[in-house]
Design an enzyme around this catalytic site. Structure first.
Site, mmCIF file in Angstrom:
data_model
loop_
_atom_site.group_PDB
_atom_site.id
_atom_site.type_symbol
_atom_site.label_atom_id
_atom_site.label_comp_id
_atom_site.label_asym_id
_atom_site.label_seq_id
_atom_site.Cartn_x
_atom_site.Cartn_y
_atom_site.Cartn_z
ATOM 1 N N LYS A 165 0.847 -1.210 0.000
ATOM 2 C CA LYS A 165 0.000 0.000 0.000
ATOM 3 C C LYS A 165 0.874 1.249 0.000
ATOM 4 C CE LYS A 165 -1.691 1.530 4.038
ATOM 5 N NZ LYS A 165 -1.409 2.923 4.408
ATOM 6 N N ASN A 166 1.913 1.258 0.848
ATOM 7 C CA ASN A 166 2.701 2.489 1.016
ATOM 8 C C ASN A 166 3.738 2.699 -0.081
ATOM 9 O OD1 ASN A 166 1.141 3.023 3.173
ATOM 10 N ND2 ASN A 166 2.675 2.564 4.729
ATOM 11 N N CYS B 114 -4.897 12.471 12.361
ATOM 12 C CA CYS B 114 -5.625 11.198 12.357
ATOM 13 C C CYS B 114 -5.455 10.640 13.764
ATOM 14 C CB CYS B 114 -5.069 10.263 11.295
ATOM 15 S SG CYS B 114 -3.489 9.590 11.730
ATOM 16 N N ARG C 136 0.190 14.704 12.551
ATOM 17 C CA ARG C 136 0.609 14.406 11.177
ATOM 18 C C ARG C 136 0.773 15.687 10.334
ATOM 19 N NH1 ARG C 136 -0.939 8.978 10.219
ATOM 20 N NH2 ARG C 136 0.515 8.962 8.486
ATOM 21 N N ASP D 205 5.076 0.888 12.102
ATOM 22 C CA ASP D 205 3.868 0.213 11.604
ATOM 23 C C ASP D 205 3.760 -1.225 12.080
ATOM 24 O OD1 ASP D 205 3.696 1.869 8.353
ATOM 25 O OD2 ASP D 205 3.202 2.502 10.377
ATOM 26 N N ARG E 148 -8.690 -0.541 4.741
ATOM 27 C CA ARG E 148 -7.851 0.457 4.062
ATOM 28 C C ARG E 148 -6.496 -0.136 3.686
ATOM 29 N NH1 ARG E 148 -7.395 6.057 7.009
ATOM 30 N NH2 ARG E 148 -5.967 6.180 5.246
HETATM 31 C C1 EPZ Z 1 4.343 7.108 6.273
HETATM 32 O O1 EPZ Z 1 3.526 8.130 6.818
HETATM 33 C C2 EPZ Z 1 3.449 5.883 6.171
HETATM 34 N N1 EPZ Z 1 2.339 6.176 5.256
HETATM 35 C C3 EPZ Z 1 2.929 5.509 7.560
HETATM 36 O O2 EPZ Z 1 2.173 4.323 7.437
HETATM 37 C C4 EPZ Z 1 4.124 5.239 8.466
HETATM 38 O O3 EPZ Z 1 3.662 4.973 9.765
HETATM 39 C C5 EPZ Z 1 5.043 6.471 8.490
HETATM 40 O O4 EPZ Z 1 5.437 6.807 7.145
HETATM 41 C C6 EPZ Z 1 6.310 6.225 9.304
HETATM 42 O O5 EPZ Z 1 7.007 5.135 8.771
HETATM 43 C C7 EPZ Z 1 2.557 6.147 3.931
HETATM 44 O O6 EPZ Z 1 3.659 5.886 3.467
HETATM 45 C C8 EPZ Z 1 1.385 6.443 3.057
HETATM 46 P P1 EPZ Z 1 6.262 10.561 8.254
HETATM 47 P P2 EPZ Z 1 4.053 9.653 6.805
HETATM 48 O O7 EPZ Z 1 6.120 11.802 7.423
HETATM 49 O O8 EPZ Z 1 4.930 9.870 5.628
HETATM 50 C C9 EPZ Z 1 6.390 13.996 11.540
HETATM 51 C C10 EPZ Z 1 0.309 2.948 7.707
HETATM 52 O O9 EPZ Z 1 -0.101 2.396 8.730
HETATM 53 N N2 EPZ Z 1 6.290 14.935 10.404
HETATM 54 O O10 EPZ Z 1 7.428 9.664 7.989
HETATM 55 O O11 EPZ Z 1 2.867 10.524 6.990
HETATM 56 C C11 EPZ Z 1 5.152 13.121 11.692
HETATM 57 O O12 EPZ Z 1 4.166 13.788 12.441
HETATM 58 C C12 EPZ Z 1 0.772 4.384 7.761
HETATM 59 O O13 EPZ Z 1 0.390 2.413 6.585
HETATM 60 C C13 EPZ Z 1 6.272 16.302 10.659
HETATM 61 O O14 EPZ Z 1 6.322 16.730 11.800
HETATM 62 O O15 EPZ Z 1 4.934 9.697 8.120
HETATM 63 C C14 EPZ Z 1 5.703 11.903 12.396
HETATM 64 O O16 EPZ Z 1 5.785 12.178 13.786
HETATM 65 C C15 EPZ Z 1 0.499 4.989 9.123
HETATM 66 N N3 EPZ Z 1 6.180 17.159 9.596
HETATM 67 C C16 EPZ Z 1 7.123 11.772 11.822
HETATM 68 O O17 EPZ Z 1 7.445 13.064 11.288
HETATM 69 C C17 EPZ Z 1 6.118 16.731 8.293
HETATM 70 O O18 EPZ Z 1 6.060 17.567 7.359
HETATM 71 C C18 EPZ Z 1 7.251 10.733 10.695
HETATM 72 O O19 EPZ Z 1 6.182 10.981 9.805
HETATM 73 C C19 EPZ Z 1 6.139 15.323 8.055
HETATM 74 C C20 EPZ Z 1 6.238 14.443 9.126
#
Ligand code: EPZ
Length: 428
Positions: free
Chosen positions: A22-23, A128, A133, A316, A408
């Site tokens: 998915k990701n 969420c 996020r 995850d 999902r």
């Molecule tokens: C990706 O989400 C995945 N989703 C998530 O999987 C996964 O948990 C996550 O990466 C971490 O591995 C997809 O790839 C579609 P991040 P993402 O940006 O990219 C903070 C699932 O279950 N952050 O790596 O949204 C954020 O809040 C989902 O399949 C900022 O502060 O995660 C978090 O604390 C859930 N500002 C950390 O960084 C930003 O601009 C990592 O988030 C971006 C992120």
């Protein structure tokens, strides 16, 4: 609202096929916005999030064709759908709130739209269950590349005649942030360097597809990615990589139920940290060329984990391991360092009889002899998977509510688990 009814206590055994990731699929579908030529993806998982993304792209003027594979959850490995996207007719660079609020990965259209169409109006994804996020890093990077960005009425408005290559540094490792900026940089003027880049295998899968489309990218998989902008990208065909989190989830289910399974179409190379931890619980694991076998011990040993960006233990998989530790021998310390609120499955596991104490971003899980079935509620995708695993182990019946979260991210979940011998069915 659908529910899942599980009668626990049956060790899983047999073989199932792992679906496309998915990701990886979500950013890859957005990459098709970067070219006027058709892009074809194979092994696309049949999931609600994929359907949402295809609807989002179609309302932008992208022509979508999707050939469903054999019914979801069948035995044949890599039976995923084939999807062809043609963005020649892109005429509406908008991602509306009604669609984005159901799937925050919609933010992945921002970079490609600014790069290809010179503008974008994308609703802020909003938080969420697992955290706020924010997308400030996505915005910071695009601004550094010359985009005019303002955020008003809950939308990100971005404009750029042509993005310029820049040296980018994200404050923290962000997977979709890295993916958004890498896609935008493909059509920018000059070179972009992304420092502190995410190293997840899904980032590499995206880079491989972009390179097949004519992008000039080096370093994906490491923490510095270099992109030389080009004038245009062309079409390509790309096969989605296997879903490493789905793989890890079924491995955990087999481990927790004391079973023995073989997962086909799975790749062990992207799961080192997870496989390491499963071996520490006492499981025997054999990695074949494109399959993984696991044989569980009679009683699992508790294992402590600390989540961190790839290649460390993935956030995850934290909820699934909490279900394992709930019935393992000993006490586990589980540190969640990525998201601020990713322990909601703990209170539901406690309803099943687990002994868990939460202190900030640390959970102390003391293994108990058995869990007892009850009615529980899913709160997010991976928390739901944790409850399914606990339900498979618990004595008696477990009823899981709000399983739209599961739909999902897990293709044919109850069919696959039933194929492994579980007593599980969907009830209205
Ligand atoms: C990706 O989400 C995945 N989703 C998530 O999987 C996964 O948990 C996550 O990466 C971490 O591995 C997809 O790839 C579609 P991040 P993402 O940006 O990219 C903070 C699932 O279950 N952050 O790596 O949204 C954020 O809040 C989902 O399949 C900022 O502060 O995660 C978090 O604390 C859930 N500002 C950390 O960084 C930003 O601009 C990592 O988030 C971006 C992120």
């Amino acid at each position: 609202m659908d529910k899942l009814l599980i009668a626990g206590g049956i060790p899983l055994s047999g073989e199932v096929a792992i679906s496309g990731a998915k990701n990886a699929a979500l950013p890859l579908l957005c990459a098709a916005l970067l070219t006027k030529e058709p892009v074809t993806f194979t092994n696309v998982p049949h999931l609600n999030d994929i359907g949402t993304m295809l609807k989002l792209l179609a309302q932008m003027g992208v022509k979508v064709s999707r050939e469903a594979a054999v019914p979801a959850g069948t035995q044949s490995a890599g039976a995923g759908d084939t999807v062809t996207l043609d963005a020649a007719g892109l005429d509406n660079a908008v991602a509306p709130y009604e669609m984005v609020k159901t799937m925050r990965a919609s933010i992945l259209v921002l970079g490609p739209l600014v790069a290809r169409a010179g503008e974008a109006r994308v609703s802020l994804p909003g938080g969420c269950a697992i955290g706020a996020r924010p997308v400030d890093q996505h915005i910071k990077g695009l601004t550094a590349m010359g985009a005019e960005i303002n955020v008003e009425q809950g939308y990100v408005h971005a404009r750029a005649t042509r993005l310029k290559g820049a040296r980018l540094f994200t404050d923290m490792v962000t997977v979709t942030g890295t993916e958004n900026l890498m896609m935008a940089a493909c059509l920018a003027q000059g070179e972009t360097v992304i420092e502190n880049a995410a190293r997840e295998p899904e980032v590499v899968d995206l880079a491989n597809c972009l390179i097949a489309m004519g992008a000039r990218i080096s370093g994906a998989g490491g923490d510095v990615i270099r992109i030389q902008g080009v004038e245009a990208l062309h079409g390509a065909t790309h096969r989605i990589m296997p879903d490493r989190i789905e793989t890890g989830t079924y491995l955990c289910a087999a481990a927790a139920t004391g079973g023995e399974v073989r997962l086909t179409g799975a790749s062990a190379t992207s799961l080192d940290a997870v496989i390491d931890k499963l071996m520490d619980t006492g499981c025997e694991i054999v990695a074949e060329r494109d399959a993984i076998r696991l044989k569980a011990p009679r009683r699992l040993t508790a294992v402590s984990v600390r989540t961190a960006p790839y290649p460390a233990f993935p956030t995850d998989m934290q909820a699934q391991f909490m279900a394992i530790n709930a019935v393992a021998d000993g006490t586990a310390v589980m540190r969640e360092t990525i998201f601020e609120n990713r322990f909601m499955h703990a209170v539901e596991l406690i309803r099943l009889g687990a002994d868990i104490k939460i202190d900030g971003n640390t959970a102390f899980v003391k293994g108990v002899a058995k869990l007892d079935g009850a009615t529980v509620m899913a709160t997010d995708l991976r928390a739901s998977a944790s409850l399914v695993i606990a339900g498979l182990v618990a004595q008696g019946e477990t009823l899981i509510e709000r399983i739209y979260h599961l739909d999902r991210g897990y293709e044919g979940l109850e069919q696959k688990l039933a194929a492994l011998g579980a007593d599980i069915r969907r009830v209205k």
